[in-house]
Design a protein around this motif. Sequence first.
Motif: not given
Length: 614
Positions: A309-320
Amino acid sequence: MNIKERLKSSILVADGAMGTLLYSYGKDTCYEEFNLSHPEDIYNIHKAYIQAGAQVIQTNTYGANYFKLGQYGLEEQVKAINVEAVRIAKKAATGETIILGSFGGYRGVRKADISLSEIKRSFREQLFHILNEGVDGILLETFYDVEELFSVVEIAKLEIDIPVIAQFSLLEPGVLQNGLDLKDGLKQLEELGADIVGLNCRLGPHHMIQSLEEVPLPNNAYLSAYPNASLLDYEDGRFVFTNNAGYFKECAVQLVKQGVRLIGGCCGTTPEHIKAISEGVRGLQPITQKVVKPVREKIELVSPRVDDEPPLHEIVRKRTSIIVELDTPKHLQTDRFIEGAKALKAANIDAITMADNSLASPRMSNVAMGTILKEQYNIRPLVHITCRDRNLIGLQSHLMGLDALGINQVLAVTGDPSKIGDFPGATSVYDVSSMDLIQMIKQFNEGISYSGKSLRQKASFSVAAAFNPNVRNLDRAVGRLEKKIKSGADYFITQPLFSEEKIIEVYEATKHLDTPIYIGIMPLTSYKNANFLHHEVPGISLTDSILETMEKAKDDPIQATRESLAISKSLIDTAMDYFNGIYLITPFVRYDLTVECSNYIHEKEQVIHGTNVI
């Protein structure tokens, strides 16, 4: 007397260590202040080196700048100490002695302690006073940080017309701290206009010769070398160097064979070492051609491990995105912790974050528990790393271990000082600041250790940094945030906020930044808990209305839980209007509260987007 002209046809012998000969006065003494209080000692040391054969001496001004003198309360003595240093050196010198003004590097391990602009300002001040007294050249020595040395060389070449000697210090033979090959660093110094380039300190003769074997002769500059006497030893409570003065005679010959024309000594060297160097180079001429040993073949870096899965800093850019802090136990029973982690996983959070002995109190290792969560329960761990508990060696070992375990989501924090915790007599290390730690982790992502040595593989850390908006001056806090971004922070996690107005204020103060922020929200457990947090925990502030609400329910635990969740949900509502990241802090392993908040966030998402909760 122009040192560069002399070096065209001669090998010159420089002096050795000053501090080594003054060590008997104590290791925590400001030796530069001796220019004022013990001038006869400094004079005698200069004389001893000249009598031993030194043709070049340096003023006792290595740390005589505003920043370093300030550590002894002597920052207002910059002029007096530097002026007197030059006068003492001139008094000791013969008609043939070349005098160099000495300027030491500023940055040690904690680079973030002093900015480049502060270094430049302090360097200019010291340079002004030394030049006013008149020296034959300046010696820039013991610079580990490449950026720092390049900057002061540029200043020197703009402001003076006497020779500039610029010397790196290496943590690893042949490579600078940023991973640049020594030969390339020296070439860049030459291109900046340095007249003599080379090495000093840290390495003894063996490794200094080894490093210089890969360095070609400069086109428009000359090489210098000031090795330490040996590796440090520790005997009877004192740091000592090997008494090996005779060895330096042979080493001086080898340095000349590598093209070195200015040879002196650094830590641990004495007039005996300089006498040996003088005897070793007597009758030798500088070489004009050299067979350069090929630079060791570059180790091709292996790509970092790829997560599913992608790193958290990428996840939070795309969704909650929801991350939840769950404290590891202060004892050896883990059942309750594992139970909470499993419940939070069922609530569809993105990661469980675990502190690194928060409030300076010992807890079960977050790496051990993070590995269990990852391997046995498929839960992503986000581990905190403090600067408090590990020195520079331990931090690097820790990072390598995390990479080996596949734990690559980390939060770099300074850490609460030991004196506030359960063991106030314990030592706080703080070799580095949180910003230095962020930079180090990012350097690991490039496959380079702190010393510049190849790690043979790139790490893949996603680095969070802490942000405390609960301060009087939010602009100053945001300024610190920007420095952490410059250091390499990928995203931020805030202290818990207990005001909708504060959340909006944080948004307004940070909306110009592109770096994601997780807003901290911490459910309360009782009025007593709320009162303690507000009055006794640094960085946390509750509103009067929250304190009043919790006080009304202080005798009814069930009502207190209802009120706590209502407060948290109201804060979540505001946070989700402005931020994608929600950071829930579980109080006292009351994971029922953070599970409820997580479910509320997903339900709210479903209503907003009309989608099913994943």
